[in-house]
Motif scaffolding. Sequence first.
Motif, PDB file in Angstrom:
ATOM      1  N   MET A 177       0.123  51.276  49.989  1.00 41.02           N
ATOM      2  CA  MET A 177       1.496  51.274  50.492  1.00 41.02           C
ATOM      3  C   MET A 177       2.483  51.349  49.336  1.00 41.02           C
ATOM      4  O   MET A 177       2.216  50.871  48.242  1.00 41.02           O
ATOM      5  CB  MET A 177       1.771  49.975  51.267  1.00 41.02           C
ATOM      6  N   THR A 178       3.642  51.946  49.625  1.00 41.93           N
ATOM      7  CA  THR A 178       4.734  51.922  48.661  1.00 41.93           C
ATOM      8  C   THR A 178       5.545  50.645  48.894  1.00 41.93           C
ATOM      9  O   THR A 178       5.420  49.997  49.935  1.00 41.93           O
ATOM     10  CB  THR A 178       5.668  53.135  48.844  1.00 41.93           C
ATOM     11  N   GLN A 179       6.404  50.327  47.931  1.00 42.36           N
ATOM     12  CA  GLN A 179       7.286  49.175  48.111  1.00 42.36           C
ATOM     13  C   GLN A 179       8.184  49.384  49.327  1.00 42.36           C
ATOM     14  O   GLN A 179       8.402  48.465  50.117  1.00 42.36           O
ATOM     15  CB  GLN A 179       8.145  48.959  46.859  1.00 42.36           C
ATOM     16  N   LYS A 180       8.671  50.598  49.490  1.00 41.23           N
ATOM     17  CA  LYS A 180       9.554  50.922  50.615  1.00 41.23           C
ATOM     18  C   LYS A 180       8.826  50.712  51.950  1.00 41.23           C
ATOM     19  O   LYS A 180       9.371  50.105  52.868  1.00 41.23           O
ATOM     20  CB  LYS A 180      10.066  52.351  50.502  1.00 41.23           C
ATOM     21  N   GLN A 181       7.591  51.200  52.050  1.00 40.89           N
ATOM     22  CA  GLN A 181       6.834  51.042  53.298  1.00 40.89           C
ATOM     23  C   GLN A 181       6.634  49.565  53.629  1.00 40.89           C
ATOM     24  O   GLN A 181       6.854  49.151  54.769  1.00 40.89           O
ATOM     25  CB  GLN A 181       5.477  51.734  53.190  1.00 40.89           C
ATOM     26  N   LEU A 182       6.236  48.803  52.643  1.00 42.24           N
ATOM     27  CA  LEU A 182       6.021  47.379  52.882  1.00 42.24           C
ATOM     28  C   LEU A 182       7.328  46.702  53.270  1.00 42.24           C
ATOM     29  O   LEU A 182       7.368  45.918  54.232  1.00 42.24           O
ATOM     30  CB  LEU A 182       5.419  46.703  51.643  1.00 42.24           C
ATOM     31  N   GLY A 183       8.381  46.999  52.558  1.00 45.48           N
ATOM     32  CA  GLY A 183       9.685  46.404  52.864  1.00 45.48           C
ATOM     33  C   GLY A 183      10.137  46.720  54.279  1.00 45.48           C
ATOM     34  O   GLY A 183      10.660  45.852  54.988  1.00 45.48           O
ATOM     35  N   GLU A 184       9.935  47.966  54.720  1.00 49.03           N
ATOM     36  CA  GLU A 184      10.334  48.356  56.080  1.00 49.03           C
ATOM     37  C   GLU A 184       9.495  47.632  57.130  1.00 49.03           C
ATOM     38  O   GLU A 184      10.019  47.195  58.154  1.00 49.03           O
ATOM     39  CB  GLU A 184      10.249  49.871  56.239  1.00 49.03           C
ATOM     40  N   ILE A 185       8.203  47.502  56.887  1.00 54.66           N
ATOM     41  CA  ILE A 185       7.341  46.779  57.829  1.00 54.66           C
ATOM     42  C   ILE A 185       7.795  45.321  57.948  1.00 54.66           C
ATOM     43  O   ILE A 185       7.753  44.725  59.024  1.00 54.66           O
ATOM     44  CB  ILE A 185       5.856  46.857  57.403  1.00 54.66           C
ATOM     45  N   LEU A 186       8.276  44.773  56.834  1.00 57.21           N
ATOM     46  CA  LEU A 186       8.748  43.384  56.826  1.00 57.21           C
ATOM     47  C   LEU A 186      10.150  43.233  57.405  1.00 57.21           C
ATOM     48  O   LEU A 186      10.648  42.120  57.556  1.00 57.21           O
ATOM     49  CB  LEU A 186       8.709  42.825  55.398  1.00 57.21           C
ATOM     50  N   GLY A 187      10.799  44.371  57.722  1.00 55.22           N
ATOM     51  CA  GLY A 187      12.102  44.309  58.381  1.00 55.22           C
ATOM     52  C   GLY A 187      13.302  44.519  57.489  1.00 55.22           C
ATOM     53  O   GLY A 187      14.440  44.366  57.932  1.00 55.22           O
ATOM     54  N   PHE A 188      13.092  44.898  56.229  1.00 49.61           N
ATOM     55  CA  PHE A 188      14.216  45.206  55.349  1.00 49.61           C
ATOM     56  C   PHE A 188      14.611  46.656  55.600  1.00 49.61           C
ATOM     57  O   PHE A 188      13.755  47.536  55.661  1.00 49.61           O
ATOM     58  CB  PHE A 188      13.849  44.987  53.882  1.00 49.61           C
ATOM     59  N   LEU A 189      15.884  46.919  55.734  1.00 49.80           N
ATOM     60  CA  LEU A 189      16.343  48.240  56.145  1.00 49.80           C
ATOM     61  C   LEU A 189      16.801  49.105  54.975  1.00 49.80           C
ATOM     62  O   LEU A 189      17.326  48.601  53.987  1.00 49.80           O
ATOM     63  CB  LEU A 189      17.492  48.099  57.146  1.00 49.80           C
ATOM     64  N   GLY A 190      16.597  50.420  55.124  1.00 52.31           N
ATOM     65  CA  GLY A 190      17.099  51.404  54.168  1.00 52.31           C
ATOM     66  C   GLY A 190      16.687  51.140  52.737  1.00 52.31           C
ATOM     67  O   GLY A 190      15.543  50.819  52.446  1.00 52.31           O
TER      68      GLY A 190
END
Length: 186
Positions: free
Chosen positions: A16-29
């Motif tokens: 996973m990329t940092q962005k993918q993980l962050g989005e799964i965790l609910g952080f937007l954009g």
Amino acid sequence: MAIGKRIRFFRNRKGMTQKQLGEILGFLGKTSDVRMAQYETEARTPKHDLVKEMANIFDVSTQALTVPDIDTYTGLMHTLFALEDMYGLKIGEIDGEICLRLDKSDYSTYTSMFDMFHAWQEQAAKLEQGEITKEEYDQWRYKYPELDTSKHWAKVPSQAVSDMLMEEFQKIEKEEKKTSKKKKQK
């Protein structure tokens, strides 16, 4: 390892990329990869609930993410010193090689640690003998003790269950005594 390095390790393990993980965790954009970068560099520390979520995503135990800071030799040494203080881990020498061993003087700690180390040794031997894959070995380690099937652990009932069972056994015992008394009187 510090938690940031563990997050990076397990994120990369999942591809996973940092962005993918962050989005799964609910952080937007754009905040998704920025927030994950902050956690991985330890500019920020994730709260316990977020650590639990990450552990679920990575399919590991939360403890696999929150191991002590062993990123430096000095940090590792202090971790080993703490293990000596808390669990009786001792350093010694066998056949000219430095080794770590368990101290038998605290029997309850020794037996618990021995059982856990023995379960680990069994899995390492299975890997070495080709009975399990590296992936299966890693899964066992990262989800420990959930996947431990060594049967070294006995599940102990809660105190409430234990108390309830004792009450029932005492009732049965009283009934048996009454029945026995009645038979003797006849």
